[in-house]
Design an enzyme around this catalytic site. Sequence first.
Site, PDB file in Angstrom:
ATOM      1  N   GLU A  38      -0.290   5.616  13.642  1.00 31.00           N
ATOM      2  CA  GLU A  38       0.136   6.739  12.792  1.00 31.00           C
ATOM      3  C   GLU A  38      -0.136   8.082  13.470  1.00 31.00           C
ATOM      4  OE1 GLU A  38      -2.077   7.269   9.180  1.00 31.00           O
ATOM      5  OE2 GLU A  38      -0.578   8.626   8.328  1.00 31.00           O
ATOM      6  N   CYS A  61       0.806  -1.216   0.000  1.00 32.23           N
ATOM      7  CA  CYS A  61       0.000   0.000   0.000  1.00 32.23           C
ATOM      8  C   CYS A  61       0.842   1.271   0.000  1.00 32.23           C
ATOM      9  CB  CYS A  61      -0.954  -0.023   1.185  1.00 32.23           C
ATOM     10  SG  CYS A  61      -1.919  -1.541   1.162  1.00 32.23           S
ATOM     11  N   HIS A  67      -9.625   2.284   0.119  1.00 29.86           N
ATOM     12  CA  HIS A  67      -8.166   2.137   0.111  1.00 29.86           C
ATOM     13  C   HIS A  67      -7.725   1.595  -1.247  1.00 29.86           C
ATOM     14  CE1 HIS A  67      -4.140   1.406   1.059  1.00 29.86           C
ATOM     15  NE2 HIS A  67      -4.239   0.676   2.150  1.00 29.86           N
TER      16      HIS A  67
END
Lengths: 81, 412
Positions: free
Chosen positions: B312, B161, B338
């Site tokens: 994150e 990703c 996504h």
Amino acid sequence: MADKNEILAGLAEIVAEETGLDANEVALDKSFTDDLDIDSLSMMTIVTLAEEKFDVRIPDEEVKNLTTVGDAVTFIEGAQN
Amino acid sequence: MTDVVITGLGATSPLGGDVPTTWEGALAGRSGVRPFDNDWVEKYDLPVHFAGQLAVPTSEVLSRPETRRMDPSAQMAIVAAREAWADAGSPEVDPDRLGAAVSSGIGGIWTLLNGWDTMKEKGANRVLPMSVPMLMPNSPVAYVSLEFGARAGAHAPVSACASGAEAIAAGFEMIQSGRADIVVAGGTEAAIHPLPIAAFAAMAALSKNNDDPQGASRPYDTSRDGFVLGEGSGIVVLESAEHAAARGARVYARLLGLGMTADAHHIAAPEPDGAGQSKAMKFALERAGVTAADISHVNAHATSTPVGDMIEARGIRGVLGSQADHVLLSATKSMTGHLLGGAGALESIFTIKALETRTAPPTINVSSPDPELQVDLVRDTPRELPAEGQLAAINNSFGFGGHNVALVFGTA
């Protein structure tokens, strides 16, 4: 069993799908490489699709002999038998 | 060091068939997620009934021979690349100074699986000769290179990703190292097929909110339960500032720097303390020659997974310190889903548009923000970034395998 005209029409349809050419341009006297600008990979694709469509076997070593659309039509017609 | 600017943008996404409609959809807070209109759910007992599917199918844009000769992942890249190239003014450039860097995280999975289906049903003789050139993961970048005659090099760094962001990083390096004046760079993914859906679901990575597909992607919300698979491509035209100035090109933004690290922790799970992610952000700031105080916007990786989002967010807080109070945080996957290998590139475009228009796009579906979140999250409607002065923004992308990529963009 398809006759010559039916084979030409079916082949023209396959070539048109693969190349974007108009099916009417796919005439018996046309050369796959010189007139229709078909590269070897596209030719192999057309052969694979034609084998399925007409239920025939076109051996790899035979493909180099299929210079014109007419050659292919004649080969497929014979291979049906 | 050669400065790198962005002179062209292109996209095809669940929000729109190009950048203007995609950006407009994002600013409007629209969801591009839809239930499947096929028989997959019943036929395969799929646990997930929806995805962020392309708003404009490539078959509506490309010719029939093009769709036959390219895997959907390459088709999407070509659609986006043509838009980006035209948007950059179809620049005149020496082919030996033109590069391409376009990645996919998964590769030509439709071609691979369709080919296997054909072989099982009809035998090896029916497998199409174009199968290999279509399924190889460098196929999208190869077609982009062919499209524009890019001969300086064509690269497809694969990092799940993070792939799209890493491709942009590769393009940046090509220009900074003097290999190219222009690089067509970005990412693409076309993995909305029952197998990857089943496989991601088997990892418990996907949201199963089948009752509310458009509300399923909800980064930072307390009820987040996994990501929503999306598809599409984002492509940017990267150019040396000198080359862009010489031809009078419009400059959207600058790519100031990047940071890349690897967790070396786990094949799929992120490092619990996010050390690798934080280091990527720190390195990116250093290389960009900016400090935390210069950052006004972050487009987060934030996929809507229970664990990943907060790792994150804590990292952003840690790296930016008190500046995190003044940073507008956007999680655009809430709207697009996504895009895997396309994500870093599409989100770079969102970051670039945010800087260009000084507007941070919203994060939708957050009704109850995670109480641990200590960054100012843009919710529901866009918010304005500072109207004056130079601005900088971070776009994060992380991939299975522990790949961390942070890109720092600046206003033109």
